[in-house]
Design an enzyme around this catalytic site. Structure first.
Site, short mmCIF file in Angstrom:
data_model
loop_
_atom_site.label_atom_id
_atom_site.label_comp_id
_atom_site.label_asym_id
_atom_site.label_seq_id
_atom_site.Cartn_x
_atom_site.Cartn_y
_atom_site.Cartn_z
N ASP A 1 -19.01 -53.16 -67.07
CA ASP A 1 -20.09 -54.09 -66.72
C ASP A 1 -19.45 -55.45 -66.41
OD1 ASP A 1 -23.42 -54.26 -67.55
OD2 ASP A 1 -22.32 -56.10 -67.11
N GLN B 1 -34.60 -53.64 -66.82
CA GLN B 1 -33.79 -53.02 -65.75
C GLN B 1 -33.73 -53.95 -64.55
OE1 GLN B 1 -35.11 -49.13 -64.34
NE2 GLN B 1 -33.23 -48.81 -63.17
N HIS C 1 -25.88 -47.78 -70.52
CA HIS C 1 -24.99 -48.78 -71.11
C HIS C 1 -24.32 -48.17 -72.35
CE1 HIS C 1 -26.62 -52.55 -69.16
NE2 HIS C 1 -27.67 -51.77 -68.97
N HIS D 1 -28.47 -46.15 -64.99
CA HIS D 1 -27.16 -46.41 -65.61
C HIS D 1 -27.35 -46.41 -67.12
CE1 HIS D 1 -29.16 -50.17 -64.49
NE2 HIS D 1 -28.68 -50.68 -65.60
N ASN E 1 -32.04 -49.20 -69.83
CA ASN E 1 -33.21 -50.01 -69.53
C ASN E 1 -33.96 -49.33 -68.40
OD1 ASN E 1 -32.56 -52.14 -71.36
ND2 ASN E 1 -31.09 -52.94 -69.89
#
Ligand code: AMP
Length: 137
Positions: A30, A93, A101, A99, A86
């Site tokens: 990230d 989001q 995390h 995706h 999210n």
């Protein structure tokens, strides 16, 4: 999707620090890490959320989540992990390509649990909530 940020990372049109790639999934750092080695795991196929991802792509996605989680715990000597998605603007989001995390966690890192993200408890009791869900209304 041409205008999707994470599809562009999949297609190597924009750079990312990729730590794992296979036929179906990609894992990269990230760009705004919240923990040491904050990783995002994505399906290569564009899907906005889990419901939009084909059933065949679910096992590869979570297999990579498992693999990267184990790797992070081992390499970083992490005490635990927070793993989360999210989904939708209400949840935070920002990128509309599914995706997961993965956040390595450490004793005394002053972070919270997933349950501490929101405190909006139901007005009905658990039995009523269960009935509502099962009635699907
Ligand atoms: P979310 O709020 O779940 O949609 O999270 C999107 C995440 O993507 C955020 O944590 C961003 O820091 C991260 N992000 C955005 N752009 C990039 C990028 N180009 N490379 C890596 N991570 C990114």
């Amino acid at each position: 999707m041409a205008d999707c940020l994470f599809c562009r990372i999949v297609n190597k049109e924009i750079p990312a620090e990729i730590i794992y790639e296979d036929a179906d999934t990609l894992a990269f750092l990230d760009v705004h890490p919240k923990t040491p080695a904050h990783v995002l795991v994505i399906p290569k196929t564009h899907a906005e959320n889990l419901a939009a991802l084909s059933d065949s792509q679910i096992p590869p996605l979570f297999s990579t989540v498992k693999k990267i989680g184990k790797l992070l715990r081992s390499v970083l000597k992490a005490d635990g992990l927070t793993i989360g998605i999210n989904e939708g603007r209400a949840s935070g989001q920002e990128v509309d390509h599914l995706h997961v995390h993965i956040l390595p966690r450490f004793e005394n890192d002053r972070g919270g649990s997933i349950q501490s993200i929101v405190n909006n408890p139901p007005l009905q009791n658990l039995k009523q909530i269960k009935e509502k869900i099962l009635k699907n209304d």
